[in-house]
Design a protein around this motif. Structure first.
Motif, short mmCIF file in Angstrom:
data_model
loop_
_atom_site.label_atom_id
_atom_site.label_comp_id
_atom_site.label_asym_id
_atom_site.label_seq_id
_atom_site.Cartn_x
_atom_site.Cartn_y
_atom_site.Cartn_z
N LEU A 1 0.82 -1.26 0.06
CA LEU A 1 0.00 0.05 -0.09
C LEU A 1 0.79 1.22 0.10
O LEU A 1 0.44 2.30 -0.58
CB LEU A 1 -0.86 -0.10 1.03
N LYS A 2 2.13 1.14 0.80
CA LYS A 2 2.78 2.64 0.98
C LYS A 2 3.16 3.09 -0.42
O LYS A 2 2.91 4.56 -0.58
CB LYS A 2 3.89 2.29 1.85
N SER A 3 3.90 2.21 -1.18
CA SER A 3 4.27 2.94 -2.50
C SER A 3 2.86 3.40 -3.43
O SER A 3 3.04 4.29 -3.96
CB SER A 3 4.98 1.85 -3.10
N ALA A 4 1.88 2.34 -3.40
CA ALA A 4 0.84 2.54 -4.32
C ALA A 4 0.04 3.81 -4.01
O ALA A 4 -0.54 4.38 -4.80
CB ALA A 4 -0.02 1.30 -4.45
N LEU A 5 -0.16 4.28 -2.78
CA LEU A 5 -0.81 5.45 -2.31
C LEU A 5 -0.36 6.48 -2.75
O LEU A 5 -0.86 7.73 -2.88
CB LEU A 5 -0.88 5.47 -0.73
N VAL A 6 1.37 6.76 -2.95
CA VAL A 6 1.75 8.18 -3.81
C VAL A 6 2.04 7.76 -4.89
O VAL A 6 2.99 8.60 -5.68
CB VAL A 6 2.97 8.30 -2.85
N SER A 7 1.55 6.77 -5.66
CA SER A 7 2.10 6.43 -7.01
C SER A 7 1.26 7.70 -7.97
O SER A 7 0.16 8.34 -7.50
CB SER A 7 1.16 5.18 -7.47
N SER A 8 2.07 7.95 -9.00
CA SER A 8 1.63 8.99 -9.90
C SER A 8 0.49 8.53 -10.86
O SER A 8 -0.38 9.46 -11.56
CB SER A 8 2.76 9.29 -10.81
N ILE B 1 -5.03 5.38 -11.52
CA ILE B 1 -5.76 4.06 -11.33
C ILE B 1 -5.17 3.30 -10.15
O ILE B 1 -5.97 2.67 -9.26
CB ILE B 1 -5.60 3.27 -12.56
N ARG B 2 -3.79 3.21 -10.25
CA ARG B 2 -3.07 2.60 -8.95
C ARG B 2 -3.41 3.20 -7.76
O ARG B 2 -3.73 2.50 -6.66
CB ARG B 2 -1.79 2.36 -9.32
N LYS B 3 -3.36 4.54 -7.73
CA LYS B 3 -3.98 5.21 -6.67
C LYS B 3 -5.19 4.97 -6.14
O LYS B 3 -5.60 4.75 -4.73
CB LYS B 3 -3.61 6.69 -6.71
N LEU B 4 -6.16 5.03 -7.06
CA LEU B 4 -7.64 4.56 -6.49
C LEU B 4 -7.70 3.00 -5.97
O LEU B 4 -8.36 2.78 -4.93
CB LEU B 4 -8.39 4.69 -7.75
N GLU B 5 -6.98 2.17 -6.79
CA GLU B 5 -6.94 0.78 -6.15
C GLU B 5 -6.25 0.71 -4.73
O GLU B 5 -7.01 -0.06 -3.85
CB GLU B 5 -6.24 -0.25 -7.09
N ALA B 6 -5.41 1.40 -4.49
CA ALA B 6 -4.48 1.19 -3.13
C ALA B 6 -5.87 2.03 -2.19
O ALA B 6 -5.67 1.36 -1.08
CB ALA B 6 -3.33 2.17 -3.13
N GLN B 7 -6.23 2.86 -2.42
CA GLN B 7 -7.07 3.66 -1.47
C GLN B 7 -8.30 2.84 -1.14
O GLN B 7 -8.82 2.65 -0.18
CB GLN B 7 -7.80 5.09 -2.36
N LYS B 8 -8.81 1.98 -2.26
CA LYS B 8 -10.05 0.99 -1.88
C LYS B 8 -9.42 0.06 -1.17
O LYS B 8 -10.37 -0.47 -0.07
CB LYS B 8 -10.44 0.52 -3.28
N CYS B 9 -8.36 -0.60 -1.18
CA CYS B 9 -7.77 -1.52 -0.42
C CYS B 9 -7.48 -1.22 1.14
O CYS B 9 -7.80 -1.83 1.97
CB CYS B 9 -6.43 -2.16 -0.90
N LYS B 10 -7.26 0.04 1.15
CA LYS B 10 -7.15 0.70 2.61
C LYS B 10 -8.44 0.71 3.04
O LYS B 10 -8.60 0.57 4.52
CB LYS B 10 -6.45 2.04 2.22
N GLU B 11 -9.38 1.15 2.50
CA GLU B 11 -10.80 1.47 2.82
C GLU B 11 -11.19 -0.04 3.53
O GLU B 11 -12.06 -0.13 4.56
CB GLU B 11 -11.81 2.22 1.84
N ALA B 12 -10.94 -0.94 2.75
CA ALA B 12 -11.31 -2.33 2.93
C ALA B 12 -10.73 -2.74 4.43
O ALA B 12 -11.54 -3.28 5.03
CB ALA B 12 -11.14 -3.37 1.69
#
Length: 453
Positions: free
Chosen positions: A362-369, A372-383
């Motif tokens: 998650l850590k690297s995906a949340l600050v990705s440029s 799409i990847r940032k949205l997916e990481a945010q969804k995983c964090k919410e889950a």
């Protein structure tokens, strides 16, 4: 007086080594022998009558001896009536049964008889829900066709002196399903894929309530598997197949257990598939939620009968979650699926791995440029936050006496720091935004640090 003379008793005694038997003793033994013989004949007669016979046999006498717990007489059998020969010994007539002479060379030269087979019993299914399983005990399709040819072959009238035979051979499947069932199957599959919502709802209602779908159940399951495999990127088709599977599972008249091994894989594909839609911005998250709900329904309905069902599904989802090479969409489906199985599952399997997952994926995906990847990481964090919320709620439902005072106390900075250290900074801070109680935070920390301890 007995029917057995005392001289006979004395002779039998002398043959057994008892000499000089007194007359009074011999008379008493003769009366007892007569009583025992009468009793034995009465028992043997009972066996004769129960066998629906009018002739007493040696087997009846042996059965009566066994009832009296006496060893049966050996050397006598129910064969032909023995023939006796007369001879004279020391001026007295003696009758004896002539024994047949046996040639040992002839017996040894004969081949050994076959060893008799033990009596065994086996059980197998002739048909399951109207469909014959392909097992060695059942006739094969070729045998069924051969029987069909034998029954339906009728010689026609001779034409021009030549006799012809016409045989109507049809595929085996057409004999399993009637024309009405085939038409129903075609109409339902067309209605499920139809854009008309009213027609769709009627089809799902029919699948959920109709009691006469036993023969069509394997075909519906095969249709779901085929459609999910061929249309794994068409979200509307996957939604329709999930609705179809849910309707079949909710039908109380269907026996779905033999087809679970075919029904679970397409549902898992909708849950943890890499891509289940054309555009990543489509709402495939709700489809994964629905697939997770179906997996939970299957585990609740059939978990008691199949004890390895939920552990195998849980192991598959946990392996998908902890694999960093899998995409975040797969991780999201695994988190949602485990969360739907209950707080006990997430407490034991998910909570101890949240910190590792947050730091690894998650850590690297949340600050990705990439948005799409940032949205997916945010969804995983919410889950993951929802997982922690459910664990905290379960702890608050069963309060302990010592927790009553703890819960009323405000959440200290030390508790927050302990939580962030247990589940990671990103997930921990997001969980604290949901305003959890101190008891819930302590329950989450305890679950997250249980494996490390």
């Amino acid at each position: 007086m007995s029917v057995f003379p005392k001289e006979t008793i004395k002779n039998i005694g002398e043959s057994l080594g008892v000499t000089h038997l007194k007359d009074e003793v011999a008379s008493a033994l003769a009366q007892d022998v007569e009583y025992r013989v009468h009793e034995l004949i009465q028992e043997a007669t009972k066996f004769m009558r129960h066998s629906k016979r009018s002739k007493l046999t040696v087997d009846d006498v042996n059965a009566a001896l066994r009832v009296k717990n006496v060893e049966p007489l050996y050397g006598y059998a129910c064969g032909e009536t023995p023939t006796f020969r007369k001879t004279t010994v020391n001026g007295q007539e003696l009758y004896f049964a002539e024994d047949e002479e046996v040639d040992f060379e002839t017996i040894l030269a004969k081949p050994l008889p076959k060893i008799p087979l033990d009596a065994t019993f086996t059980a197998h299914w002739l048909a399951i829900e109207g469909v014959q399983p392909a097992i060695p005990q059942n006739p094969t399709p070729s045998d069924a066709k051969a029987d069909l040819l034998t029954k339906r072959a009728k010689p026609n009238a001779a034409i021009n002196g030549i006799t012809t035979d016409q045989v109507d051979v049809k595929p085996l499947v057409k004999h399993v399903l009637s024309k009405e069932l085939q038409m129903y199957f075609e109409r339902i599959t067309e209605a499920v894929s139809s854009p008309d919502e009213r027609l769709k709802s009627q089809a799902f209602e029919s699948l959920r309530m109709d009691p006469g779908l036993h023969q069509l159940l394997p075909y519906f399951v095969q249709h779901i598997h085929k459609k999910v495999t061929q249309n794994h990127k068409q979200l509307d088709v996957l939604e329709a197949m999930l609705s179809m599977a849910q309707a079949l599972l909710n039908n109380k008249h269907l026996f779905v257990e033999p087809y679970l091994h075919q029904l679970i894989p397409p549902i898992l594909s909708c849950l943890v598939g890499r891509t289940i839609c054309e555009s990543p911005f489509e709402d495939h998250w709700s489809t994964r939620h629905r697939a997770a709900g179906l997996m939970t329904l299957i585990c609740n309905q059939f978990g008691k009968a199949y004890h390895t069902l939920q552990p195998r599904i849980t192991k598959t989802l946990l392996r998908a979650l902890l694999d960093p090479a899998r995409p975040l969409t797969t991780h999201y489906g695994a988190i949602v699926g485990l969360d739907q199985l209950g707080p006990e599952v997430t407490r034991v399997l998910v909570a101890p791995n949240i910190k590792f997952y947050a730091e690894t994926c998650l850590k690297s995906a949340l600050v990705s440029s990439s948005p799409i990847r940032k949205l997916e990481a945010q969804k995983c964090k919410e889950a993951l936050v929802n997982v922690l919320i459910h664990i905290a709620k379960q702890a608050s439902l069963v309060p302990k006496e010592s927790d009553m005072q703890v819960d009323t106390a405000p959440l200290s900075e030390e508790d927050k720091a302990e939580l962030v250290d247990a589940v990671g900074e990103d997930v921990g801070k997001a969980f604290l935004e949901s305003d959890p109680t101190r008891q819930g935070v302590q329950s989450v920390v305890e679950a997250a640090t249980h494996m490390n301890e």
